[in-house]
Design a protein around this motif. Structure first.
Motif, PDB file in Angstrom:
ATOM      1  N   GLU A 163       0.838  -1.207   0.000  1.00  0.00           N
ATOM      2  CA  GLU A 163       0.000   0.000   0.000  1.00  0.00           C
ATOM      3  C   GLU A 163       0.874   1.258   0.000  1.00  0.00           C
ATOM      4  OE1 GLU A 163      -3.099   0.458  -0.499  1.00  0.00           O
ATOM      5  OE2 GLU A 163      -3.919  -1.570  -0.329  1.00  0.00           O
ATOM      6  N   ILE A 164       1.670   1.364  -1.054  1.00  0.00           N
ATOM      7  CA  ILE A 164       2.624   2.453  -1.190  1.00  0.00           C
ATOM      8  C   ILE A 164       1.923   3.810  -1.245  1.00  0.00           C
ATOM      9  CG2 ILE A 164       4.342   3.420  -2.783  1.00  0.00           C
ATOM     10  CD1 ILE A 164       5.085   0.547  -3.560  1.00  0.00           C
ATOM     11  N   HIS A 166      -0.295   4.928   0.484  1.00  0.00           N
ATOM     12  CA  HIS A 166      -0.682   5.486   1.782  1.00  0.00           C
ATOM     13  C   HIS A 166       0.503   5.709   2.711  1.00  0.00           C
ATOM     14  CE1 HIS A 166      -4.703   5.481   0.401  1.00  0.00           C
ATOM     15  NE2 HIS A 166      -4.510   4.255  -0.059  1.00  0.00           N
ATOM     16  N   ILE A 167       1.692   5.706   2.138  1.00  0.00           N
ATOM     17  CA  ILE A 167       2.849   6.244   2.824  1.00  0.00           C
ATOM     18  C   ILE A 167       2.566   7.723   3.082  1.00  0.00           C
ATOM     19  CG2 ILE A 167       5.208   7.030   2.294  1.00  0.00           C
ATOM     20  CD1 ILE A 167       5.701   4.272   1.083  1.00  0.00           C
ATOM     21  N   THR A 168       2.860   8.189   4.278  1.00  0.00           N
ATOM     22  CA  THR A 168       2.595   9.593   4.611  1.00  0.00           C
ATOM     23  C   THR A 168       3.725  10.477   4.100  1.00  0.00           C
ATOM     24  OG1 THR A 168       1.366   8.946   6.580  1.00  0.00           O
ATOM     25  CG2 THR A 168       2.145  11.227   6.489  1.00  0.00           C
ATOM     26  N   ALA A 171       3.341  15.004   6.950  1.00  0.00           N
ATOM     27  CA  ALA A 171       2.898  14.492   8.248  1.00  0.00           C
ATOM     28  C   ALA A 171       1.819  15.372   8.871  1.00  0.00           C
ATOM     29  CB  ALA A 171       4.088  14.368   9.195  1.00  0.00           C
ATOM     30  N   GLU A 172       1.941  16.672   8.622  1.00  0.00           N
ATOM     31  CA  GLU A 172       0.939  17.568   9.219  1.00  0.00           C
ATOM     32  C   GLU A 172       0.425  18.560   8.183  1.00  0.00           C
ATOM     33  OE1 GLU A 172       2.636  19.050  12.984  1.00  0.00           O
ATOM     34  OE2 GLU A 172       2.947  16.894  13.366  1.00  0.00           O
ATOM     35  N   CYS A 179      -8.453   7.259   2.270  1.00  0.00           N
ATOM     36  CA  CYS A 179      -8.276   6.245   3.317  1.00  0.00           C
ATOM     37  C   CYS A 179      -8.638   6.774   4.698  1.00  0.00           C
ATOM     38  CB  CYS A 179      -6.827   5.732   3.322  1.00  0.00           C
ATOM     39  SG  CYS A 179      -5.647   6.900   4.045  1.00  0.00           S
ATOM     40  N   LYS A 181      -6.828   9.160   6.249  1.00  0.00           N
ATOM     41  CA  LYS A 181      -5.681   9.899   6.767  1.00  0.00           C
ATOM     42  C   LYS A 181      -5.503  11.175   5.941  1.00  0.00           C
ATOM     43  CE  LYS A 181      -2.424   6.799   6.311  1.00  0.00           C
ATOM     44  NZ  LYS A 181      -0.997   7.011   6.216  1.00  0.00           N
ATOM     45  N   PHE A 245       9.673  15.245  -5.798  1.00  0.00           N
ATOM     46  CA  PHE A 245      10.331  15.291  -4.489  1.00  0.00           C
ATOM     47  C   PHE A 245       9.678  14.274  -3.551  1.00  0.00           C
ATOM     48  CE2 PHE A 245       9.875  16.904  -0.122  1.00  0.00           C
ATOM     49  CZ  PHE A 245      11.193  16.882   0.292  1.00  0.00           C
ATOM     50  N   LEU A 249      11.392  10.714  -2.579  1.00  0.00           N
ATOM     51  CA  LEU A 249      11.709  10.486  -1.165  1.00  0.00           C
ATOM     52  C   LEU A 249      11.066   9.188  -0.667  1.00  0.00           C
ATOM     53  CD1 LEU A 249      12.799  11.370   1.615  1.00  0.00           C
ATOM     54  CD2 LEU A 249      10.800  12.855   1.858  1.00  0.00           C
ATOM     55  N   ASN A 253      13.147   5.862   0.460  1.00  0.00           N
ATOM     56  CA  ASN A 253      13.013   5.294   1.798  1.00  0.00           C
ATOM     57  C   ASN A 253      12.646   3.818   1.727  1.00  0.00           C
ATOM     58  OD1 ASN A 253      13.784   7.588   3.108  1.00  0.00           O
ATOM     59  ND2 ASN A 253      11.717   8.302   3.574  1.00  0.00           N
ATOM     60  N   LEU A 254      11.733   3.486   0.820  1.00  0.00           N
ATOM     61  CA  LEU A 254      11.378   2.079   0.631  1.00  0.00           C
ATOM     62  C   LEU A 254      12.564   1.289   0.111  1.00  0.00           C
ATOM     63  CD1 LEU A 254       7.887   1.738  -1.042  1.00  0.00           C
ATOM     64  CD2 LEU A 254       8.642   0.926   1.193  1.00  0.00           C
ATOM     65  N   ARG A 286      19.037  11.593  -4.255  1.00  0.00           N
ATOM     66  CA  ARG A 286      19.340  12.428  -3.089  1.00  0.00           C
ATOM     67  C   ARG A 286      19.156  11.655  -1.798  1.00  0.00           C
ATOM     68  NH1 ARG A 286      15.593  17.569  -2.691  1.00  0.00           N
ATOM     69  NH2 ARG A 286      16.641  17.815  -0.676  1.00  0.00           N
ATOM     70  N   PHE A 287      18.151  10.777  -1.784  1.00  0.00           N
ATOM     71  CA  PHE A 287      17.701  10.187  -0.523  1.00  0.00           C
ATOM     72  C   PHE A 287      18.026   8.705  -0.354  1.00  0.00           C
ATOM     73  CE2 PHE A 287      14.594  13.741  -1.237  1.00  0.00           C
ATOM     74  CZ  PHE A 287      15.111  14.571  -0.253  1.00  0.00           C
TER      75      PHE A 287
END
Lengths: 319, 319
Positions: A163-164, A166-168, A171-172, A179, A181, A245, A249, A253-254, A286-287
């Motif tokens: 469920e890629i 729904h990676i956040t 955050a705010e 979903c 969120k 971006f 990112l 991370n994944l 970059r990440f």
């Protein structure tokens, strides 16, 4: 005995894609039938079984030519039993898909979700090129995903793996997601997300070419954004920078966790091709850890609408 | 024929942990030998082979009691061949670890990296409780990880899978990481990261209890931060909130992709127990899909320093 064929079935809300596929993953024949959602979808398995019989007859082949059925369906699926808890677009609720279709077709049936069989298809015959560690991302109305590790699709403990979308990413204060969120990758990197960000950008940059499109059509599509970016429109380019971006990112991370050999981008948005990949890879690098970035090869999905039926046939072949 | 034992070996920069483990994962006997890093680590395999022979003799067992060796080592490892490209702490460079130890011990050898065998150990006999989908995070000087999916450890295409510590938590302006990037999870959620954030916080909140500790000891440890938080110190609690926000977000994002059954937290920082888990789970639930959060159970690692040798024995058992 002559070579057996496998039946790939990809069930969507309006059509069911079907194909006979040989053991090398080549499509022998493919066709579609409408998805009959009446009576909570209870006629669908009969429709599929009948379509298979009719196609065999049309090709002058006995049913014994077919080895098994592999299918993808939307919704929450219990993979081992092929039981569908709920598939909103189809109308199924607590529907024993595997058992029903096995009874009606007389063939063994394996079921997985639609994003996963598309990933398996790309692994077998598409952009995945046989890579045993593969990340598939579908950028369409939403953002879907399928993860192949050690040559197997990942399901996780209750079928939710991949469920890629729904990676956040934010955050705010992010945009609301279907979903429940907020700030999910899907709110940014889907066709819908790209259009939303561009439309919001018009307030600050009304001089963008996108303004005229918006005024005329009443809305902007993600294709409009890619087209405008190609002509140097600054708002369109800023939108794509923002999208890449967040997507770069999230994928980096994944990738730091999964170390994939191939990252395959599919879905409608992927039609932008290099315009998307170039920006995306730059952010990814970059990440991602250097050795992870070295190992990962970005590709646009190549099978298009055939990914599902080919992946279904792969599933059928594995049994 | 009586039951065979497996040899678990966990190689660190100063000591090598060793154990004979039965086929149920129970430690029969465990011991340590020093890591001889002289001559670029070339004596290590002989030391291990000799230690195994001596232990057999001590126990009055013939060598035939032993089935295989499974070992964990730091550094970049080619898993299939057991070849070590580079292990800084040991001095190995292009070292054929598996081949050497097989020749010297006369037993089959399987090699993996140290974070991965710890994850396998926790899966087999520790907090993982046999879960086939498991995320292991080690919060120590750095942040390490091991991912088990479908009952297998993930290695990825070039052995980098599980590098959870290098997930980017702060995309811009984060603290420098040993890997060369900035803002990695390791710069925040490691013992070092927690101490750094608390020390930086003293500038704004010199009234914190941590100031006195800093003045006396010249430095703050992550344990000081947890101790101060337990007594209600506001800076210490803010630091832990920040740490758990980033760790919870990173783990939720991974969990949305992997849908693990257990998330096991180990390493020195995990000794904080519930003080850590409670804050962490709260952040995790903010960012994980509801069904993913329902499926995931947080646990503190239970095997401590034995995780590696037990995981090594698991590897040996799988062959």
């Amino acid at each position: 005995m002559s070579e057996k064929w496998f039946v790939g079935v990809d069930i969507g809300g309006t059509t069911i894609k079907m194909a006979f596929v040989n053991s090398y993953g080549e499509i022998v024949t493919k066709w579609e039938i409408p998805t009959n959602t009446s009576d909570a979808g209870k006629h669908i398995t009969t429709d599929i079984a009948r379509a298979i019989d009719e196609k065999c007859e049309e090709l002058g082949q006995g049913k014994s030519k077919l080895a098994a059925i592999g299918m993808g369906a939307p919704g929450f699926i219990e993979m081992k039993t092929g039981f569908i808890y709920h598939a909103v677009n189809i109308g199924w609720r607590d529907f024993p898909l595997k058992d029903r279709l096995e009874m009606e077709s007389g063939l063994p049936v394996t079921v997985d979700n639609d994003a996963n069989i598309a990933a398996l298809g790309e692994m077998w015959r598409g952009a995945g090129d046989g890579a045993k560690n593969l990340l598939c991302v579908t950028l369409g109305t939403g953002v879907g995903g399928g993860i192949v590790a050690n040559g197997q699709i990942l399901h996780g403990v209750n079928g939710m793996a991949g469920e890629i979308g729904h990676i956040t990413s934010i955050a705010e204060g992010g945009a609301p997601c279907n979903c429940g969120k907020t700030g999910c990758l899907e709110t940014i990197a889907s066709a819908t997300g790209i259009a939303r960000i561009a439309t919001e950008g018009l307030e600050k940059t009304p001089t963008s070419k996108l303004q005229a499109i918006f005024d005329e059509a009443g809305a902007i599509t993600s294709k409009d954004v890619f087209d405008a970016a190609a002509t140097g429109d600054s708002l369109a380019n800023e939108v794509l920078d923002e999208v890449c971006f967040h997507l770069g990112l999230a994928l980096a991370n994944l990738a730091n966790a999964l170390n994939p050999e191939k990252i395959v981008i599919g879905g409608g948005v992927s039609k932008a091709g290099d315009a998307l990949l170039n920006k995306l890879e730059k952010q990814f690098k970059r990440f991602a850890l250097e050795r992870v970035a070295e190992g990962a090869d970005f590709r646009i999905a190549t099978l298009g609408n055939d990914a599902g039926v080919i992946g279904g046939a792969w599933l059928a072949k594995q049994g």
